[in-house]
Motif scaffolding. Structure first.
Motif, mmCIF file in Angstrom:
data_model
loop_
_atom_site.group_PDB
_atom_site.id
_atom_site.type_symbol
_atom_site.label_atom_id
_atom_site.label_comp_id
_atom_site.label_asym_id
_atom_site.label_seq_id
_atom_site.Cartn_x
_atom_site.Cartn_y
_atom_site.Cartn_z
ATOM 1 N N GLY A 211 0.791 -1.220 0.000
ATOM 2 C CA GLY A 211 0.000 0.000 0.000
ATOM 3 C C GLY A 211 0.825 1.272 0.000
ATOM 4 N N SER A 212 0.194 2.359 -0.424
ATOM 5 C CA SER A 212 0.851 3.670 -0.466
ATOM 6 C C SER A 212 -0.219 4.741 -0.574
ATOM 7 C CB SER A 212 1.774 3.760 -1.688
ATOM 8 O OG SER A 212 0.994 3.663 -2.885
ATOM 9 N N LYS A 213 0.195 5.996 -0.513
ATOM 10 C CA LYS A 213 -0.750 7.094 -0.733
ATOM 11 C C LYS A 213 -1.368 7.009 -2.125
ATOM 12 C CE LYS A 213 1.236 10.578 2.391
ATOM 13 N NZ LYS A 213 1.873 11.916 2.474
ATOM 14 N N VAL A 214 -0.608 6.481 -3.060
ATOM 15 C CA VAL A 214 -1.112 6.366 -4.431
ATOM 16 C C VAL A 214 -2.283 5.388 -4.495
ATOM 17 C CG1 VAL A 214 -0.531 5.605 -6.768
ATOM 18 C CG2 VAL A 214 1.070 7.044 -5.494
ATOM 19 N N SER A 215 -2.119 4.218 -3.856
ATOM 20 C CA SER A 215 -3.197 3.225 -3.900
ATOM 21 C C SER A 215 -4.346 3.585 -2.969
ATOM 22 C CB SER A 215 -2.663 1.839 -3.541
ATOM 23 O OG SER A 215 -2.194 1.794 -2.199
ATOM 24 N N ALA A 216 -4.029 4.221 -1.842
ATOM 25 C CA ALA A 216 -5.061 4.514 -0.840
ATOM 26 C C ALA A 216 -5.884 5.747 -1.175
ATOM 27 C CB ALA A 216 -4.414 4.704 0.535
#
Length: 301
Positions: A211-216
């Motif tokens: 996970g990351s800010k991009v996926s979240a």
């Protein structure tokens, strides 16, 4: 008002205009400059004094730069230093380390400070005074620029090292984000091919080690929704990713994965044009998950 509360904001675009407004609300005496009359009028509408002549701002105690490129920074700083009185110039431009080093030397020779302080946090962070900044500066220059940095970030700035180091880490941050935007898009495209809802896959991955800010946040908010209205352009992200690879190669480094990702951004730039939202990279790397789908051809940008 004390001269030490006077600040010039050079560049009144999306970010610069918001920073000028934030400084004004914090009690600074702000004067803004931008070559665009529309940008000056928009800033004036928020209560900012503006000028169409950058030379009128020479010698202002503090200056904040929010400019499109290192070349424009190089042309601007000597104008501001032409009259004595400048305490510190805070450059929030995503610029180049060599430029920042030479501008820091130039400012020091005039008894002023120059810090490279590229920022992250977008329009919302600029408007609320909650940006984060990557700061490259000598200790004395950092102290001189402190009051303005505090107003723009609420204290959320990291002193990375000497002049230019803020630019390097900002560019690395952006190329990592650029690579993640490509890889998350490709992964969600695979999920879609298996008949899995990309939104469900993104949420599941965002709660796990991939996970990351991009996926979240970025994919659910701007890509899967089809809004693509982050306010940051694809042209700027493609530029930053390319600059990051240039900076790496100047030091003899060859980051293969990051370079490959930067190449994907150049492909998207050719297909979609520089004014597309940066989240539209998904339309070239995973068109099946985007409502808009793949761009028809490079001539339709």
């Amino acid at each position: 008002m004390s001269n030490n509360r006077r600040v010039a904001v050079i560049g009144l675009g999306s970010m610069g205009g918001a920073m000028a407004s934030t400084l004004n609300r914090a009690g600074w005496d702000v004067t803004g400059f931008d070559p665009s009359e529309a940008a000056r009028e928009a800033a004036a509408g928020t209560g900012i004094s503006t000028t169409a002549e950058i030379g009128e701002l020479a010698g202002t105690s503090y200056a904040v730069l929010s400019l499109p490129s290192a070349k424009i920074v190089e042309a601007t700083v000597p104008v501001l230093l032409a009259t004595p009185g400048t305490i510190a110039i805070i450059d929030t431009t995503t610029s180049e380390p060599g430029t920042s080093k030479s501008m820091a030397d130039l400012a020091a020779s005039s008894g002023a400070a120059f810090v490279d302080a590229p920022v992250s946090g977008g329009r919302d962070g600029a408007a609320s005074g909650s940006l984060s900044a990557f700061v490259g500066a000598s200790k004395d220059a950092l102290t001189a620029a402190g009051p303005v940095l505090e107003a723009l970030t609420g204290g959320q700035y990291a002193h990375i090292g000497g002049p230019g180091s803020g630019n390097v880490v900002k560019l690395l941050n952006n190329v990592l984000a650029a690579a993640n935007l490509v890889s998350v898009g490709e992964a969600l495209g695979v999920a879609k091919a298996y008949g899995i809802d990309p939104a469900v896959a993104a949420t599941s991955i965002s709660n796990a080690s991939g996970g990351s800010k991009v996926s979240a946040a970025m994919y659910p908010t701007w890509v899967l929704s089809g809004t693509h209205d982050s306010g940051f352009s694809l042209g700027l992200m493609a530029r930053d990713a390319s600059l990051a690879i240039d900076v790496a190669r100047q030091m003899g480094e060859e980051p293969e994965l990051l370079a490959a990702a930067a190449g994907q951004w150049q492909h998207a730039l050719a297909a979609l044009g520089p004014s597309a939202d940066f989240t539209e990279i998904a339309r070239t790397v995973a068109p099946s998950i985007t409502p808009a789908g793949a761009p028809k051809s490079s001539t339709d940008a």
